[in-house]
Design an enzyme around this catalytic site. Structure first.
Site, short mmCIF file in Angstrom:
data_model
loop_
_atom_site.label_atom_id
_atom_site.label_comp_id
_atom_site.label_asym_id
_atom_site.label_seq_id
_atom_site.Cartn_x
_atom_site.Cartn_y
_atom_site.Cartn_z
N CYS A 1 -15.49 7.30 -24.55
CA CYS A 1 -14.15 6.76 -24.41
C CYS A 1 -13.92 6.29 -22.98
O CYS A 1 -14.79 6.36 -22.13
CB CYS A 1 -13.12 7.85 -24.74
SG CYS A 1 -13.38 8.64 -26.35
N ARG B 1 -10.50 5.05 -27.29
CA ARG B 1 -11.46 5.88 -28.01
C ARG B 1 -12.57 5.07 -28.67
O ARG B 1 -12.31 4.07 -29.33
CB ARG B 1 -10.75 6.70 -29.09
CG ARG B 1 -11.69 7.71 -29.75
CD ARG B 1 -11.03 8.47 -30.86
NE ARG B 1 -11.93 9.52 -31.35
CZ ARG B 1 -11.90 10.04 -32.57
NH1 ARG B 1 -11.00 9.63 -33.44
NH2 ARG B 1 -12.77 10.97 -32.94
#
Length: 614
Positions: free
Chosen positions: A2, A50
């Site tokens: 991420c 993400r």
């Protein structure tokens, strides 16, 4: 994997600053293409992008948990490989979990043990935790710095982000570079002093460290470091232990709810990773392993054996894939692609980097992403086991500078006089070198040869490996691909760190003990293959293309390279033949063509980031 960002201000109200944090996080969209999120309170604002790898539904961030009347918030980039063990221990301590994600395990581990939770983690990670009740921010980074984390303090405020571009997106951060920052780029680049962020006031959290920021100020502490101790095992026991530790590391790092593949160059390191991964795939019934390799258009015609690249990869790749029954994919990069990608690679790294060595990896990862989201790489074996030529060349071993920083005086002669003020190339590099040697974990009673080899390993693990991990993280994550590095497993690295040189070079070979450990694991032709670095193009058309582009830039009076280099000397260098400028000036791969490619990246960096030299 991420992208994470955060802004903590202990005196200001940040509850309405969500747009700023969103803008910071938006710069990391390529790191996290699957989801985004923000969390804001009075004194803390977190952002997250993400890349979903494990628990695709449950791992949403920033993640918030309550314990009594206390609120904890986590923004996290990474992957824990011992999630199961940690979860079992935390359940035994009374904690209840609502997801299958390692994110929740990490947050609960912090709630249970505080910053000391880092000592229990096996994985790659950079994270920030906000304790609302204590008004305390904790940042932490994995032991070898596989995952990046930059920060900057401004008064009672602290900003952090996975990449420099995230900090530069904040209105309080200006793209200023002082003489020291420029010395990092011009004299040490593409490496960097550990912890140095190049832009004024920007730092990178050191590997194996955590940072606390609260009303008491800011403080950092190491939670892990290499420790030197006598090695008790003989060669046979050592080889067996190395094999077991590497196999365990690979098996741990295959955890994912998305497709997993390996990079395969046909060299010792990637072949070992691939063999152990294929073994695990077969045992778990996961189907055939997919493998990927890179080559360059024209290399079959232009490749010539030399000291740094003794043979082409393809025959060894084919042999490995056939022996393991993998589904193999070849990616071939052409010269125009490589030249065009230099700009993109600069914007990915936020600094002039490893030129086409960066650009080619980005193009490679972009193709891999079409078939996988996680890939295991053989990166870092040479730092851990001592595979580079400078481990065995007496002149480099006995030198007084970093062995990969070459032709420093010749490079400095191409620069404008006084471009870094009173900082000179030789003195700056020498000081960084001596500072590093002062931190080597010594072993009392060790003879001079072993002590010097230990220094060489420490230099490589803390500097050269960091440069390659930067490259590995940025270029893969820019393609939405998570690259894992089993040779960076800290349990393996701790063991190998203390293996004596005579055992490390068992059989008189570079990485001899690793070769011994891999008997019966990989084909003999691969096990005995000489070291060959990440492949690069040998097409002379590449040199001509980057040279001509630099000359065209220098013809433009607005070109910012004029602030840095002496155009007449660069033009004189450009008139030399390819072979005359072909010797490496950084590492093994960056020779004459890469110098001109690096100048293109330098111009891109100065212009795109509107760098202010102060």
């Amino acid at each position: 994997m991420c992208g994470i960002v955060g802004w903590v201000d202990l005196e200001a109200d940040l509850s309405r600053q969500e747009p700023v944090v969103e803008a910071m996080a938006a710069t990391l969209a390529e790191r996290g293409p699957d989801a985004r999120g923000t969390w804001c309170s009075g004194h803390c604002a977190f952002g997250h992008r993400r890349l979903a790898v494990v628990d695709l539904v449950g791992g949403v961030q920033p993640m918030v948990r309550q314990r009594g009347n206390r609120t904890y918030v986590l923004t996290y980039n990474g992957q824990l490989y011992n999630t199961g063990e940690l979860k079992e221990e935390l359940i035994a301590r009374g904690h209840v979990f609502t997801t299958q994600s390692d994110t929740e395990v990490l947050l609960v581990a912090y709630m249970e043990w505080g910053p000391a939770c880092t000592e229990r983690l096996n994985g790659i990670y950079a994270f920030g935790v906000w304790d609302e009740a204590e008004r305390r921010l904790v940042l932490a980074r994995d032991r070898f710095g596989v995952k990046p984390l930059f920060y900057k303090t401004i008064g009672k405020s602290l900003l952090f982000g996975s990449e420099l571009k995230a900090l530069l997106a904040h209105p309080l951060v200006r793209p200023e570079v002082d003489a020291e920052g420029l010395a990092e780029v011009l004299y040490l680049g593409p490496s960097r002093t550990p912890g140095h962020g190049v832009f004024r006031g920007v730092r990178e959290l050191l590997p194996g460290h955590w940072l606390i920021f609260d009303s008491g100020g800011m403080r950092t502490q190491a939670y892990w470091r290499l420790e030197s101790r006598p090695h008790e095992d003989g060669p046979a026991e050592t080889a067996e232990r190395v094999r077991d530790l590497l196999r365990a590391a690979v098996h741990r790092q295959l955890v994912a709810d998305v497709p997993v593949a390996t990079l395969l160059s046909g060299g010792l390191d990637s072949s070992a990773i691939t063999a152990f991964a294929a073994e695990a795939f077969a045992a778990e019934g996961r189907g055939p392993l997919h493998t990927w390799s890179i080559d360059y258009a024209g290399n079959d015609r232009y490749f010539r054996t030399h000291a740094f690249q003794p043979d082409p990869d393809r025959p060894f790749v084919q042999a490995m894939s056939a022996s393991l029954g993998t589904v193999h994919h070849d990616v071939v990069v052409d010269t125009p692609q490589l030249v065009d990608a230099l700009t993109k690679a600069t914007l990915i790294r936020d600094l002039p980097g490893m030129a086409d060595v960066d650009a080619s990896l980005y193009l490679f990862c972009r193709e891999i992403k079409k078939g996988a989201t996680v890939v295991l790489s053989g990166e870092c074996a040479d730092e851990v086991f001592g595979g580079y030529p400078w481990f065995r060349q007496p002149a480099l071993q006995q030198g007084s500078s970093f062995p990969w920083v070459r032709s420093l005086a010749e490079r400095a002669a191409l620069l404008q006089p006084g471009v870094t003020g009173n900082i000179t190339a030789e003195e700056y590099v020498a000081q960084r070198y001596s500072d590093t040697l002062a931190r080597v974990p010594r072993l009392p009673g060790e003879d001079l040869e072993e002590a010097r080899v230990r220094e060489m390993f420490y230099l490589n693990l803390t500097w050269f490996m960091a440069t390659l991990l930067d490259r590995n993280d940025r270029m893969s994550m820019a393609a939405g691909l998570e690259a894992r590095v089993p040779f960076c497993d800290h349990i393996l690295a701790e063991y190998v760190w203390n293996i004596p040189w005579k055992i490390k070079t068992w059989g008189g070979r570079e990485k001899g003990i690793l070769r011994e450990a891999l008997k019966g694991v990989v084909p003999e032709a691969v096990r005995n293959r000489r070291k060959s670095p990440f492949p690069k193009t040998h097409n002379p058309g590449y040199f001509r293309a980057v040279r001509d582009r630099v000359l065209a830039l220098l013809d433009d009076p607005q070109c910012r390279l004029h602030e840095i280099v002496r155009a007449d000397r660069v033009r004189a260098l450009a008139r030399q033949e390819h072979e005359a400028t072909g010797l490496p000036w950084f590492g093994q791969l960056m020779g004459g063509p890469q110098y001109f490619a690096w100048l293109i990246q330098l111009e891109t960096w100065l212009r795109h980031y509107r760098v202010v030299l102060v």
